[in-house]
Design an enzyme around this catalytic site. Structure first.
Site, PDB file in Angstrom:
ATOM      1  N   SER A 159      24.365 -49.481 -49.283  1.00 19.18           N
ATOM      2  CA  SER A 159      25.088 -49.366 -48.232  1.00 19.18           C
ATOM      3  C   SER A 159      26.767 -49.829 -48.465  1.00 19.18           C
ATOM      4  O   SER A 159      26.978 -50.416 -49.497  1.00 19.18           O
ATOM      5  CB  SER A 159      24.501 -50.345 -47.009  1.00 19.18           C
ATOM      6  OG  SER A 159      25.468 -50.617 -45.913  1.00 19.18           O
ATOM      7  N   TYR A 185      23.384 -59.721 -45.550  1.00 22.16           N
ATOM      8  CA  TYR A 185      23.138 -58.094 -45.584  1.00 22.16           C
ATOM      9  C   TYR A 185      23.903 -57.698 -46.768  1.00 22.16           C
ATOM     10  O   TYR A 185      23.305 -56.650 -47.488  1.00 22.16           O
ATOM     11  CB  TYR A 185      23.606 -57.428 -44.373  1.00 22.16           C
ATOM     12  CG  TYR A 185      23.312 -55.916 -44.386  1.00 22.16           C
ATOM     13  CD1 TYR A 185      22.118 -55.495 -44.474  1.00 22.16           C
ATOM     14  CD2 TYR A 185      24.454 -55.012 -44.237  1.00 22.16           C
ATOM     15  CE1 TYR A 185      21.853 -54.005 -44.503  1.00 22.16           C
ATOM     16  CE2 TYR A 185      24.199 -53.768 -44.596  1.00 22.16           C
ATOM     17  CZ  TYR A 185      22.919 -53.248 -44.406  1.00 22.16           C
ATOM     18  OH  TYR A 185      22.856 -51.726 -44.459  1.00 22.16           O
TER      19      TYR A 185
END
Length: 316
Positions: A159, A185
């Protein structure tokens, strides 16, 4: 060989769809495993591969939900798998290997984002455990089937969130530092990119190539842990055309898994249906891959730690 982290000028772009990447190309006889292949970008990845003739195995933590989402799709097999449970990974892999089939494409698509602090049964922080370690474990267990394909690709979804954090090797599971769901994350997404780099180095002699992918900004079930305030802030800060739909979001995964343009290449971070540009740490834009996500020394260090954490190594 080390593939350069620089765009190929593939001819595609951020709005290209998975079906457009495939065009008229057929994948008859090929077998793919797509984790999380029953929702969001994963579901569209499954649809595109199956429509082109591939058989797609979709391992799911919630089989009933997956069964409803996959209803009517041909050449799709549903399996049970919980990436946060090592025993579940071992059981799924054992069943797959017992079938004797080669694995041509492994798309490590499943993941969680910005969750509250949760630890798995080993005490590992859940985002790193699920997004990285679960897929590390799964890939290692499926290695014999990937080798058997005599030409396979492993695609791991990273990501743009990787820009938030490198790997904190001193406290990766937030045992001493304050927990920050976005740092956690970002660390897990950097881990996905470093995993592809280290895996490719090991797989190239076996004709197994690995890639990491930023699918784009897509409003999927990944946002379920975000507050209304966080969602509003993201929408307000972004132009309306910033977001992709799932068909566009799956395009880079499909490109990395199938495209002849990537023949002989691997170990790179891709976005917008191309190899991403390498950018400095302080690059002001969200595009590109930061230095800590393409560092081969960090990749090897993470690989060694991942083996120790999981107790799993690549098998013949």
């Amino acid at each position: 060989m080390t593939t350069k982290q620089e765009p190929l000028n593939s001819g595609y772009g951020a709005r290209t769809t998975a079906r457009e990447v495939l065009g008229n190309r057929r994948l008859d006889g090929a077998l793919a495993v797509v984790t999380g292949g029953y929702a969001g970008v994963g579901l569209e990845t499954t649809r595109a591969l199956a429509a082109a003739g591939a058989t797609v195995v979709v391992p799911a933590r919630t089989p009933d939900k997956a069964r409803a989402a996959l209803a009517g799709l041909e050449r799709v097999e549903l399996e049970h798998l919980d990436l946060s449970e090592p025993a579940s990974i071992d059981a799924f892999a054992a069943r797959f290997l017992a079938s004797g089939r080669p694995l041509h494409m492994l798309v490590n698509n499943a993941g969680i984002m910005a969750t509250p602090l949760v630890r798995d049964s080993r005490g590992f922080e859940s985002q790193l455990a699920t997004n990285h370690l679960g897929h590390f474990h799964l890939t290692a267990r499926l290695w014999p089937a990937l080798r058997k394909a005599h030409g396979a690709r492993v695609v791991s979804l990273s990501s743009r969130g990787h820009r938030r954090a490198s790997i904190d090797f001193e406290d990766p599971h937030f045992e001493r530092r304050p927990y920050d769901k976005w740092i956690a994350y970002g660390q897990s997404k950097t881990a996905n990119a470093l995993f592809a780099l280290a895996l490719d180095a090991r797989g190239e002699p076996q004709r197994i190539r690995a890639f990491s992918v930023h699918p784009g900004a897509i409003m999927t079930e990944l946002v379920r842990w975000m507050s209304d305030e966080e969602l509003h802030a993201i929408r307000s800060a972004s132009a309306a055309d910033f977001y992709k739909n799932t068909e566009q979001g799956a395009a880079t995964s499909i490109w990395c898994a199938t495209s002849p343009q990537l023949e002989g290449l691997g170990g790179v971070y891709c976005e917008g249906v191309d190899i991403a540009q390498a950018v400095p740490a302080d690059f002001p834009e969200q595009r590109g891959v930061r230095p800590w996500a393409m560092d081969p020394d960090l990749a090897e260090r993470l690989w060694t730690k991942s083996e120790a954490w999981t107790g799993v190594t690549l098998t013949e």
